[in-house]
Motif scaffolding. Structure first.
Motif, mmCIF file in Angstrom:
data_model
loop_
_atom_site.group_PDB
_atom_site.id
_atom_site.type_symbol
_atom_site.label_atom_id
_atom_site.label_comp_id
_atom_site.label_asym_id
_atom_site.label_seq_id
_atom_site.Cartn_x
_atom_site.Cartn_y
_atom_site.Cartn_z
ATOM 1 N N LEU A 35 0.827 -1.203 0.000
ATOM 2 C CA LEU A 35 0.000 0.000 0.000
ATOM 3 C C LEU A 35 0.862 1.254 0.000
ATOM 4 C CD1 LEU A 35 -3.254 0.463 2.012
ATOM 5 C CD2 LEU A 35 -1.570 2.297 1.959
ATOM 6 N N GLY A 36 1.842 1.288 0.904
ATOM 7 C CA GLY A 36 2.717 2.459 0.976
ATOM 8 C C GLY A 36 3.527 2.656 -0.292
ATOM 9 N N ALA A 37 4.051 1.554 -0.836
ATOM 10 C CA ALA A 37 4.868 1.656 -2.045
ATOM 11 C C ALA A 37 4.043 2.143 -3.236
ATOM 12 C CB ALA A 37 5.495 0.296 -2.364
ATOM 13 N N GLN A 38 2.792 1.684 -3.341
ATOM 14 C CA GLN A 38 1.951 2.104 -4.459
ATOM 15 C C GLN A 38 1.505 3.555 -4.328
ATOM 16 O OE1 GLN A 38 1.341 0.490 -7.295
ATOM 17 N NE2 GLN A 38 0.331 2.379 -7.967
ATOM 18 N N ALA A 56 9.338 4.345 -7.747
ATOM 19 C CA ALA A 56 9.730 3.915 -6.394
ATOM 20 C C ALA A 56 8.906 2.773 -5.807
ATOM 21 C CB ALA A 56 9.750 5.084 -5.411
ATOM 22 N N TYR A 57 7.922 2.194 -6.527
ATOM 23 C CA TYR A 57 7.244 1.008 -5.980
ATOM 24 C C TYR A 57 8.239 -0.139 -5.839
ATOM 25 C CZ TYR A 57 4.042 -2.901 -5.409
ATOM 26 O OH TYR A 57 3.397 -4.006 -4.919
ATOM 27 N N GLY A 58 8.961 -0.406 -6.916
ATOM 28 C CA GLY A 58 9.893 -1.529 -6.900
ATOM 29 C C GLY A 58 11.045 -1.335 -5.931
ATOM 30 N N VAL A 59 11.676 -0.162 -5.974
ATOM 31 C CA VAL A 59 12.845 0.045 -5.111
ATOM 32 C C VAL A 59 12.443 0.065 -3.638
ATOM 33 C CG1 VAL A 59 14.270 1.212 -6.826
ATOM 34 C CG2 VAL A 59 12.680 2.553 -5.484
ATOM 35 N N HIS A 77 7.725 -8.047 -8.996
ATOM 36 C CA HIS A 77 7.229 -7.932 -10.366
ATOM 37 C C HIS A 77 5.927 -8.709 -10.585
ATOM 38 C CE1 HIS A 77 11.262 -6.293 -11.207
ATOM 39 N NE2 HIS A 77 10.632 -5.663 -12.175
ATOM 40 N N LEU A 78 5.780 -9.849 -9.937
ATOM 41 C CA LEU A 78 4.509 -10.570 -10.029
ATOM 42 C C LEU A 78 3.379 -9.750 -9.399
ATOM 43 C CD1 LEU A 78 5.653 -14.221 -9.309
ATOM 44 C CD2 LEU A 78 4.353 -13.463 -11.306
ATOM 45 N N ALA A 79 3.652 -9.135 -8.245
ATOM 46 C CA ALA A 79 2.649 -8.280 -7.620
ATOM 47 C C ALA A 79 2.343 -7.068 -8.506
ATOM 48 C CB ALA A 79 3.127 -7.824 -6.244
ATOM 49 N N GLU A 80 3.375 -6.574 -9.189
ATOM 50 C CA GLU A 80 3.193 -5.391 -10.027
ATOM 51 C C GLU A 80 2.304 -5.649 -11.234
ATOM 52 O OE1 GLU A 80 6.926 -2.353 -9.536
ATOM 53 O OE2 GLU A 80 7.224 -4.094 -10.830
ATOM 54 N N ILE A 81 2.138 -6.905 -11.634
ATOM 55 C CA ILE A 81 1.210 -7.178 -12.727
ATOM 56 C C ILE A 81 -0.179 -6.669 -12.363
ATOM 57 C CG2 ILE A 81 0.035 -8.997 -14.033
ATOM 58 C CD1 ILE A 81 2.582 -10.619 -13.918
ATOM 59 N N GLY A 123 14.019 -0.930 -18.340
ATOM 60 C CA GLY A 123 13.493 -2.266 -18.084
ATOM 61 C C GLY A 123 14.553 -3.209 -17.539
ATOM 62 N N PHE A 124 15.760 -3.142 -18.089
ATOM 63 C CA PHE A 124 16.851 -4.000 -17.618
ATOM 64 C C PHE A 124 17.225 -3.658 -16.174
ATOM 65 C CE2 PHE A 124 21.268 -5.270 -17.076
ATOM 66 C CZ PHE A 124 21.272 -6.547 -17.630
ATOM 67 N N VAL A 125 17.353 -2.364 -15.888
ATOM 68 C CA VAL A 125 17.678 -1.926 -14.529
ATOM 69 C C VAL A 125 16.570 -2.329 -13.555
ATOM 70 C CG1 VAL A 125 18.004 0.102 -13.056
ATOM 71 C CG2 VAL A 125 19.141 -0.025 -15.272
ATOM 72 N N ASP A 126 15.339 -2.222 -14.002
ATOM 73 C CA ASP A 126 14.201 -2.545 -13.153
ATOM 74 C C ASP A 126 14.231 -4.003 -12.698
ATOM 75 O OD1 ASP A 126 11.376 -1.521 -12.260
ATOM 76 O OD2 ASP A 126 11.008 -3.492 -13.144
ATOM 77 N N ALA A 127 14.516 -4.910 -13.614
ATOM 78 C CA ALA A 127 14.509 -6.333 -13.275
ATOM 79 C C ALA A 127 15.728 -6.723 -12.440
ATOM 80 C CB ALA A 127 14.450 -7.175 -14.542
ATOM 81 N N THR A 128 16.899 -6.232 -12.800
ATOM 82 C CA THR A 128 18.114 -6.621 -12.075
ATOM 83 C C THR A 128 18.210 -5.944 -10.717
ATOM 84 O OG1 THR A 128 19.340 -4.880 -13.242
ATOM 85 C CG2 THR A 128 19.452 -7.112 -14.152
ATOM 86 N N GLY A 129 17.612 -4.765 -10.567
ATOM 87 C CA GLY A 129 17.685 -4.041 -9.304
ATOM 88 C C GLY A 129 16.467 -4.206 -8.435
#
Length: 305
Positions: free
Chosen positions: A12-15, A24-27, A48-52, A146-152
């Motif tokens: 909730l906070g991240a979204q 900043a949701y992912g980080v 990333h699964l939650a982000e779907i 996209g690459f940075v998002d997945a690896t980080g």
């Protein structure tokens, strides 16, 4: 149940942050999951699964508030999906011992960039509701983000949103709404990449479900807050939190303890407080300038009348 509630609050906070800042949701989520003990690949895969679900809800909400440019979504999101799939497969093949400090370092850099971006270099402002940028600019941007998002474990927003805002050619609400919407494609591609590299044995449905539920609940409110919350202050505060949590992860990874760890925390808190104060000052100055401009305009109209 308490564990599920914790992950719901994290989501909730991240979204709320992501929907209001376009990043900043992912980080944020990944940083907290690493503290909870998940390994880097599992943390990024869970996020990333939650982000779907959260990005779909966020994109729908931004569409309802007319914050989306669909051409921008496709030109940015499709290359972003390619980069995310590649990044997920790379991270899946790296050992936990190597990946943990690497991911923490990447998240730390992103956190520092967010603090700098929102406190000392606020984005340019445009009113254009359709982006004029072409694929030759958006495609490389999406691929790298996209690459940075997945690896980080996050980075789509911190890379893509500032790049578009800095150009000052598209309205901030359109940039944020379109970046959030295109992230759905990135989340799907990254999740497929993690399934290829990890399978499903490393994924915890409680973690994923909690993040998803919290994010879906927050998405409509975040889309509304995008025009209400002072972004410089919120961005600086969130960036400082990301810096603090990932500095902690790095210190633990390299087994740095005692006075050195305490000194590092104190330095971060002092600089973080200073950055927030700068951001607050900029917001107040901007409001004062806007009020002066409006007052001058009204006085000029009175004189001419």
């Amino acid at each position: 149940m308490p564990t599920l509630i914790v992950f719901v609050l994290v989501g909730l906070g991240a979204q709320l942050v992501d929907g209001a800042l376009g990043m900043a949701y992912g980080v944020t989520s990944t940083s907290l999951l690493l503290i909870a003990g998940l390994n880097p690949a599992a943390a990024s895969a869970s996020v990333h699964l939650a982000e779907i679900g959260t990005t779909f809800a966020s994109g729908f909400s931004h569409w309802r508030f007319r914050n989306v440019d669909w051409k921008l979504v496709l030109k940015l999101g499709v290359p972003g999906a390619v980069g995310a799939f590649l990044g997920a497969t790379v991270l899946s093949s790296v050992s936990t011992e190597v990946a943990a400090p690497v991911m923490a370092s990447l998240l730390l850099v992103l956190g520092l960039y967010i603090v700098y971006r929102f406190s000392f270099r606020p984005p340019n402002v445009s009113t254009a509701r359709v982006s004029p940028h072409r694929a030759r600019f958006l495609s490389p941007l999406g691929l790298v983000a996209g690459f940075v998002d997945a690896t980080g474990g996050g980075g789509w927003g911190p890379v893509a949103t500032p790049a578009l805002l800095t150009a000052g050619r598209t309205a901030p609400r359109t940039v944020i709404g379109s970046v959030n919407t295109s992230e759905f494609l990135v989340a799907v591609a990254a999740s497929l990449g993690f399934f290829v590299g990890l399978g499903d044995e490393a994924l915890d449905p409680v973690v994923i479900g909690g993040l998803l539920l919290g994010g879906v609940i927050a998405a409509p409110l975040a889309a509304w807050l995008v025009t209400k919350v002072p972004a410089p202050v919120l961005g600086t505060a969130v960036g400082g939190l990301i810096v603090f949590t990932n500095t902690r992860n790095l210190l633990r990874a390299f087994e740095i303890e005692g006075g050195a760890r305490t000194a590092a925390y104190l330095i971060i808190v002092v600089l973080w407080t200073f950055a927030v104060a700068v951001a607050v000052g900029r917001v107040r100055a901007a409001r004062a300038q806007a009020e002066d401009t409006e007052r001058t305009r009204v006085e000029a109209e009175d004189v001419s009348a």
